[in-house]
Design a protein around this motif. Structure first.
Motif, PDB file in Angstrom:
ATOM      1  N   UNK A  53       9.964   4.330  48.208  1.00  0.00           N
ATOM      2  CA  UNK A  53      11.121   4.764  48.984  1.00  0.00           C
ATOM      3  C   UNK A  53      11.742   3.611  49.758  1.00  0.00           C
ATOM      4  N   UNK A  54      10.935   2.617  50.128  1.00  0.00           N
ATOM      5  CA  UNK A  54      11.452   1.506  50.902  1.00  0.00           C
ATOM      6  C   UNK A  54      12.016   0.362  50.089  1.00  0.00           C
ATOM      7  N   UNK A  55      11.792   0.362  48.780  1.00  0.00           N
ATOM      8  CA  UNK A  55      12.214  -0.780  47.952  1.00  0.00           C
ATOM      9  C   UNK A  55      13.727  -1.003  47.935  1.00  0.00           C
ATOM     10  N   UNK A  56      14.564   0.050  47.888  1.00  0.00           N
ATOM     11  CA  UNK A  56      16.004  -0.211  47.920  1.00  0.00           C
ATOM     12  C   UNK A  56      16.448  -0.989  49.156  1.00  0.00           C
ATOM     13  N   UNK A  57      15.916  -0.655  50.326  1.00  0.00           N
ATOM     14  CA  UNK A  57      16.287  -1.376  51.543  1.00  0.00           C
ATOM     15  C   UNK A  57      15.739  -2.795  51.512  1.00  0.00           C
TER      16      UNK A  57
END
Length: 456
Positions: free
Chosen positions: A375-379
């Protein structure tokens, strides 16, 4: 431009309270539910809607976890059927020959999980490999909690943070970092991945070796298989050969057809169901198996829900930190609270090589706290792209660094509700596994941050 409001500060305070309660070795179900009410009221201004949000948050959390619950239930049911037939004894016999002590078991189990996770995905790999190999590992002297640690660190850490074969993680990071493909991320993550993996595994191994035997509580059901009710040597041999062959065939299909995530988990779960049915028929007969299969499935799901019941509630609060799930829980206009905090911090700190590493570490840590490494990879990718346009820094390296930190924290090592697959297979408490992982993973992160400061 993101501005922090009351809801963000309240969320941070509640997380700190939950962290303190966890450090006191107390349950956190109550503060998580109250935390959902508080955040819901701040966002909506209505007590009535805030109460409804408790239910919505739990439902959203349940949907996120249901896939793992089902695969654990089905593999557990398959394991029971294999055990009743006696085929599991034949399957793990050659493995027992390798696992002569807890030291060798630690690495044999870990390497097997890593290789399997690269090809099918950590969750189904942990469940499948754990069901077959953990009993032999425990019999060799590896404590159940440390067997779960091995499954988490090698599967959700070493394998998932690299993702060399399926390339799901580097693909997400590279797309949001505005890179042409994932190869650059994979290449640049190698030194970070190597240091993080070696330091973490080494510290975990040292702590495992220092583990006091008096601290070990072994569930005898794991290492003492039930005796088969019927001597069926032919059936045992057939299923002892067919079971590993079926899962090897699954791996071939997963690789050949590019199955990723839920697709690979579905194939593993479906295969486990078929094996369970065949074992039941071979062990009894078709008529008797009608009730036996029902028993296996009920026991499997009882086991899975028993593990996940508290985890679903805890996850319900932390899913408020993720942008996608926050909208489902709070409604339109909601943003990921943890994501907002990360972006805000990045916009307020003057940029240099050192501050960029610090920001990427802090943001990756915050994103990992949601319990979802992906979930944090895009940011992470977006921040890397922003940093590279502001100062002279290697975009691929800083993105790869953020990917390693985010996945090691949120992918399933130190967040209690993300280690449930390994904990469930080893029949230990998720919080116990997460606590054992904290020191090794923290040491690995510190070493990786130092490396980033040197080579970036």
């Amino acid at each position: 431009m993101v501005n922090l409001g009351v809801i963000h500060y309240a969320y941070i305070i509640i997380i700190l309270i939950i962290t303190i309660i966890i450090s006191m070795k107390k349950d956190v179900i109550l503060p998580c539910i109250l935390g959902i009410v508080v955040i819901g009221y701040i966002f909506t201004g209505s007590i009535l809607i805030a109460v409804q949000i408790i239910y919505k948050a739990i439902v959203v959390s349940g949907k996120e976890f249901i896939e793992i619950v089902v695969v654990i239930a089905l593999v557990n049911a398959m394991s029971s059927a294999l055990n009743d037939l006696g085929a599991d004894e034949i399957i793990i016999k050659p493995i027992r020959k390798l696992m002569i002590n807890k030291t060798i078991s630690f690495f044999v189990l870990g390497i097997t999980v890593t290789l399997t996770s690269w090809f099918i995905w950590p969750t189904p790999a942990i469940v499948f490999i754990g069901a077959l190999m953990v009993p032999a590992a425990i019999q060799s002297g590896l404590p159940p909690a440390w067997a779960a640690v091995v499954l988490c660190l090698f599967g959700n850490g070493v394998a998932l943070s690299s993702d060399f074969v399926l390339q799901a993680a580097p693909s997400i990071t590279s797309k949001t970092a505005n890179l042409p493909n994932a190869l650059g991320i994979i290449r640049k993550c190698l030194p970070f991945w190597g240091v993080m993996s070696i330091v973490t595994i080494t510290i975990a191994f040292i702590l495992m070796r220092r583990n006091k035997p008096t601290d070990v509580k072994v569930d005898e059901a794991i290492i003492e298989p039930k005796k088969s009710t019927q001597s069926n040597l032919t059936g045992k041999k057939i299923m002892a050969i067919a079971t590993p062959c079926a899962f090897i065939l699954d791996i071939v299909f997963i690789k050949k057809l590019d199955f990723i995530g839920s697709e690979s988990t579905a194939l593993i779960g479906g295969t486990a169901s078929i094996i369970m049915i065949i074992c039941s028929i071979l062990n009894t007969n078709f008529k008797t198996s009608l009730s036996e299969v029902t028993k296996y499935v009920k026991n499997g799901f009882t086991f899975g829900i028993n593990i996940f019941a508290p985890i679903i509630i805890i996850g319900a609060f932390f899913f408020l930190g993720s942008a996608g799930s926050a909208v489902d829980i709070l409604g339109n206009g909601a943003t990921g609270i943890l994501s907002d905090i990360g972006v805000y911090a990045a916009s307020k700190i003057p940029l240099s090589k050192y501050s960029v590493v610090g920001i990427q570490t802090a943001v990756s840590t915050l994103l990992g706290l949601s319990g979802s490494g992906f979930a944090g990879l895009p940011l992470v990718g977006t921040l890397a792209n922003t940093f590279s346009t502001t100062i002279n820094i290697d975009k691929e390296q800083i993105a790869a660094f953020g990917q390693i930190i985010t996945i090691w924290i949120g992918g399933g090592t130190i967040i209690p509700w993300s280690v449930v697959a390994a904990a469930g297979i080893c029949k230990v408490e998720p919080f116990d596994v997460a606590k054992k992982n904290i020191i090794p993973v923290t040491c690995g992160i510190v070493a990786t941050v130092i490396l980033a400061l040197i080579i970036l």
